[in-house]
Design a protein around this motif. Sequence first.
Motif, PDB file in Angstrom:
ATOM      1  N   VAL A 129      61.991  73.642 196.041  1.00  0.00           N
ATOM      2  CA  VAL A 129      61.084  72.555 196.438  1.00  0.00           C
ATOM      3  C   VAL A 129      61.853  71.273 196.758  1.00  0.00           C
ATOM      4  O   VAL A 129      61.600  70.644 197.794  1.00  0.00           O
ATOM      5  CB  VAL A 129      60.014  72.317 195.352  1.00  0.00           C
TER       6      VAL A 129
ATOM      7  N   ILE B 136      61.944  69.353 200.468  1.00  0.00           N
ATOM      8  CA  ILE B 136      61.695  67.920 200.657  1.00  0.00           C
ATOM      9  C   ILE B 136      62.848  67.275 201.415  1.00  0.00           C
ATOM     10  O   ILE B 136      62.643  66.511 202.375  1.00  0.00           O
ATOM     11  CB  ILE B 136      61.492  67.236 199.291  1.00  0.00           C
TER      12      ILE B 136
ATOM     13  N   ASN C 277      52.699  64.045 202.271  1.00  0.00           N
ATOM     14  CA  ASN C 277      52.933  65.476 202.062  1.00  0.00           C
ATOM     15  C   ASN C 277      54.048  65.744 201.050  1.00  0.00           C
ATOM     16  O   ASN C 277      53.934  66.645 200.212  1.00  0.00           O
ATOM     17  CB  ASN C 277      53.265  66.165 203.384  1.00  0.00           C
ATOM     18  N   MET C 278      55.107  64.982 201.111  1.00  0.00           N
ATOM     19  CA  MET C 278      56.223  65.236 200.201  1.00  0.00           C
ATOM     20  C   MET C 278      55.887  64.840 198.756  1.00  0.00           C
ATOM     21  O   MET C 278      56.304  65.505 197.806  1.00  0.00           O
ATOM     22  CB  MET C 278      57.482  64.492 200.669  1.00  0.00           C
TER      23      MET C 278
ATOM     24  N   SER D 208      52.906  65.045 197.499  1.00  0.00           N
ATOM     25  CA  SER D 208      52.040  66.138 197.067  1.00  0.00           C
ATOM     26  C   SER D 208      52.869  67.344 196.651  1.00  0.00           C
ATOM     27  O   SER D 208      52.589  67.997 195.645  1.00  0.00           O
ATOM     28  CB  SER D 208      51.091  66.533 198.208  1.00  0.00           C
ATOM     29  N   LEU D 209      53.914  67.637 197.433  1.00  0.00           N
ATOM     30  CA  LEU D 209      54.769  68.785 197.121  1.00  0.00           C
ATOM     31  C   LEU D 209      55.502  68.576 195.805  1.00  0.00           C
ATOM     32  O   LEU D 209      55.700  69.525 195.033  1.00  0.00           O
ATOM     33  CB  LEU D 209      55.757  69.007 198.266  1.00  0.00           C
TER      34      LEU D 209
ATOM     35  N   GLY E  84      54.445  71.496 193.672  1.00  0.00           N
ATOM     36  CA  GLY E  84      55.421  72.540 193.986  1.00  0.00           C
ATOM     37  C   GLY E  84      56.468  72.749 192.917  1.00  0.00           C
ATOM     38  O   GLY E  84      56.807  73.880 192.578  1.00  0.00           O
TER      39      GLY E  84
ATOM     40  N   TYR F 190      54.625  79.362 200.219  1.00  0.00           N
ATOM     41  CA  TYR F 190      54.699  78.152 201.043  1.00  0.00           C
ATOM     42  C   TYR F 190      54.815  78.507 202.523  1.00  0.00           C
ATOM     43  O   TYR F 190      54.063  77.987 203.362  1.00  0.00           O
ATOM     44  CB  TYR F 190      55.891  77.316 200.589  1.00  0.00           C
TER      45      TYR F 190
ATOM     46  N   LEU G 180      51.025  73.238 201.957  1.00  0.00           N
ATOM     47  CA  LEU G 180      50.661  72.612 200.698  1.00  0.00           C
ATOM     48  C   LEU G 180      49.294  73.086 200.213  1.00  0.00           C
ATOM     49  O   LEU G 180      49.096  73.326 199.012  1.00  0.00           O
ATOM     50  CB  LEU G 180      50.658  71.090 200.860  1.00  0.00           C
TER      51      LEU G 180
ATOM     52  N   VAL H   2      49.689  76.350 198.577  1.00  0.00           N
ATOM     53  CA  VAL H   2      50.142  76.265 197.191  1.00  0.00           C
ATOM     54  C   VAL H   2      48.962  75.952 196.272  1.00  0.00           C
ATOM     55  O   VAL H   2      48.828  76.525 195.184  1.00  0.00           O
ATOM     56  CB  VAL H   2      51.243  75.192 197.048  1.00  0.00           C
TER      57      VAL H   2
END
Length: 328
Positions: A44, A48, A137-138, A140-141, A145, A161, A188, A191
């Motif tokens: 993960v 990123i 988005n990152m 959230s990951l 994630g 993913y 995402l 996931v």
Amino acid sequence: MGNGDLERGGATKNRNQGYSQSYYAAAGGYDVEYSDSQWTSWLVPMIIVANVVIFIVIMLVNNCPKENNGVQGGCVAKFLGRFSFQPLRENPLFGPSSSTLEKMGALEWNKVVHGNEAWRLITCIWLHAGVIHLLANMLSLVFIGIRLEQQFGFVRVGVTYLLSGIGGSMLSCLFIQRSISVGASGALFGVLGAMLSELLANWTIYTNKVAALFTLLVIISINLAVGILPHVDNFAHIGGFLTGFLLGFILLLRPQFGWVERHRLPANNLKSKYTACQVILWIVATVLLIVWFTVGLVMLFKGENANEKCSWCHYLSCVPTSRWSCNN
């Protein structure tokens, strides 16, 4: 895409809060321990880093000062030089032009179907429309994630993913055929979908399961609701979520420790002890996943427009109001 933390409880004893738990069962004199934190998360963070590096490359290629020389309003943050952003009237997310995104691999129906560029189903997952889009988005990951990778390892999370991202791209291409689409949101949402099916499939080993289910459903509902705003590709969200939901039943099953207790077996017999319900869910999810990708890809490469088969489905991605129109 925004989301929050989901706290899950241990089956009998919880040493650490959140996702890091230990499960114990008395098994013929053995003190059996199962730890969710047995994996080190590296995939993960690498995803990123890759997304950030790719965005920097996109801005390098975009070169706003050169492309907008002399245009009224000019580029945003000109002190960044060729990394400065497109005028806000063109891209309010502080990013490149749509033509640059298309050149770098954005999802575009005509190029995928008629231009033999199926690779765009994958490349679009790694592109972002701007700094705001990338950060959302990152972050959230990071929240969802890393913890999932700690529990299940990089292979299962990585497969979830990537396939969820492709599933999101596929549904997006079937319904949105007049614009480009980019972003990791489909992956995402996959996931998130996998987290939901994992909770349902392994229901018996969790405490506070109802609270965990409610929290997760609220997070998913809020994120899907945001997708009905204009310029948000909710079909990618839905396609990614459905793909991840099926993959969760396939890849994220856990052994049921009640079986070990009843049969007085040592810890090394844990790995293949699943309930009949879990096995049925695995079979059904595998069949549905194969059908979903087969039908979806056949429809896509035949050039079919899914809107013709579902006249109301366009409302899933944008609901027109007095403040905005969905036609553009």
